[in-house]
Write a protein that holds these residues in place. Sequence first.
Motif, PDB file in Angstrom:
ATOM      1  N   ASP A   9       0.815  -1.214   0.000  1.00  0.00           N
ATOM      2  CA  ASP A   9       0.000   0.000   0.000  1.00  0.00           C
ATOM      3  C   ASP A   9       0.850   1.266   0.000  1.00  0.00           C
ATOM      4  N   ASP A  10       2.120   1.142   0.398  1.00  0.00           N
ATOM      5  CA  ASP A  10       3.001   2.305   0.459  1.00  0.00           C
ATOM      6  C   ASP A  10       3.700   2.598  -0.857  1.00  0.00           C
ATOM      7  N   TYR A  11       3.713   1.645  -1.790  1.00  0.00           N
ATOM      8  CA  TYR A  11       4.403   1.856  -3.055  1.00  0.00           C
ATOM      9  C   TYR A  11       3.652   2.883  -3.883  1.00  0.00           C
ATOM     10  N   LEU A  12       4.401   3.789  -4.468  1.00  0.00           N
ATOM     11  CA  LEU A  12       3.802   4.768  -5.369  1.00  0.00           C
ATOM     12  C   LEU A  12       3.997   4.298  -6.801  1.00  0.00           C
ATOM     13  N   PRO A  13       3.019   4.539  -7.687  1.00  0.00           N
ATOM     14  CA  PRO A  13       3.229   4.186  -9.093  1.00  0.00           C
ATOM     15  C   PRO A  13       4.514   4.831  -9.607  1.00  0.00           C
ATOM     16  N   GLY A  14       5.271   4.057 -10.352  1.00  0.00           N
ATOM     17  CA  GLY A  14       6.539   4.519 -10.889  1.00  0.00           C
ATOM     18  C   GLY A  14       7.723   4.201  -9.993  1.00  0.00           C
ATOM     19  N   ALA A  15       7.467   3.632  -8.812  1.00  0.00           N
ATOM     20  CA  ALA A  15       8.569   3.285  -7.906  1.00  0.00           C
ATOM     21  C   ALA A  15       9.440   2.197  -8.528  1.00  0.00           C
ATOM     22  N   HIS A  16      10.741   2.319  -8.326  1.00  0.00           N
ATOM     23  CA  HIS A  16      11.725   1.329  -8.802  1.00  0.00           C
ATOM     24  C   HIS A  16      11.830   0.266  -7.710  1.00  0.00           C
ATOM     25  N   LEU A  17      11.257  -0.908  -7.959  1.00  0.00           N
ATOM     26  CA  LEU A  17      11.265  -1.995  -6.984  1.00  0.00           C
ATOM     27  C   LEU A  17      12.440  -2.926  -7.235  1.00  0.00           C
ATOM     28  N   VAL A  18      13.000  -3.461  -6.160  1.00  0.00           N
ATOM     29  CA  VAL A  18      14.090  -4.431  -6.251  1.00  0.00           C
ATOM     30  C   VAL A  18      13.802  -5.581  -5.309  1.00  0.00           C
ATOM     31  N   THR A  19      14.262  -6.760  -5.705  1.00  0.00           N
ATOM     32  CA  THR A  19      14.141  -7.934  -4.872  1.00  0.00           C
ATOM     33  C   THR A  19      15.412  -8.765  -5.016  1.00  0.00           C
ATOM     34  N   GLU A  20      16.007  -9.120  -3.867  1.00  0.00           N
ATOM     35  CA  GLU A  20      17.251  -9.890  -3.862  1.00  0.00           C
ATOM     36  C   GLU A  20      16.986 -11.305  -4.367  1.00  0.00           C
ATOM     37  N   ARG A  21      17.892 -11.784  -5.180  1.00  0.00           N
ATOM     38  CA  ARG A  21      17.850 -13.164  -5.668  1.00  0.00           C
ATOM     39  C   ARG A  21      19.196 -13.802  -5.370  1.00  0.00           C
TER      40      ARG A  21
END
Length: 153
Positions: A9-21
């Motif tokens: 709910d806190d993410y704003l449209p256009g946010a650059h998301l990252v996830t560790e792999r």
Amino acid sequence: MNTQDQQQDDYLPGAHLVTERNGYVHHGIYAGNGRVIHYAGFCHALHAAPVEETSLAQFAHGHSVAVKAEPCACYLGMEAVARARTRLGEDHYHLLTNNCEHFCTWCLLGQARSEQVDACLRQPRAAVQTVMAMVRALLASIGTGTGTGLTAA
């Protein structure tokens, strides 16, 4: 990388998301309503995949997600999302020149760049270690039947 763990709910449209792999970081653009646009590449399977819009859960693939700050972004919010959507279906993934990070920086900065690729080119030993970690993870996923793009009958 300057990241900040957040709830959906806190993410704003256009946010650059990252996830560790295993051995690398996967990147995507938050499109709103629990959706992420990303270059799927080899993120879930042993085959290349196009730019796609998926759920946040599919993007995360069981990993935590954080926001990468982009203080110099030229395109913000829905403008970045619109840029990302223009590339939906594109299927020209290339690990060194057109990966998920290149895609996100193009959406936000107007210039395709990858800090991960640049770091590997500056430090070849680190690049070899990263590739080995990725290979080990892929081999492990083959052994468990996950990550191969195959399903059990």
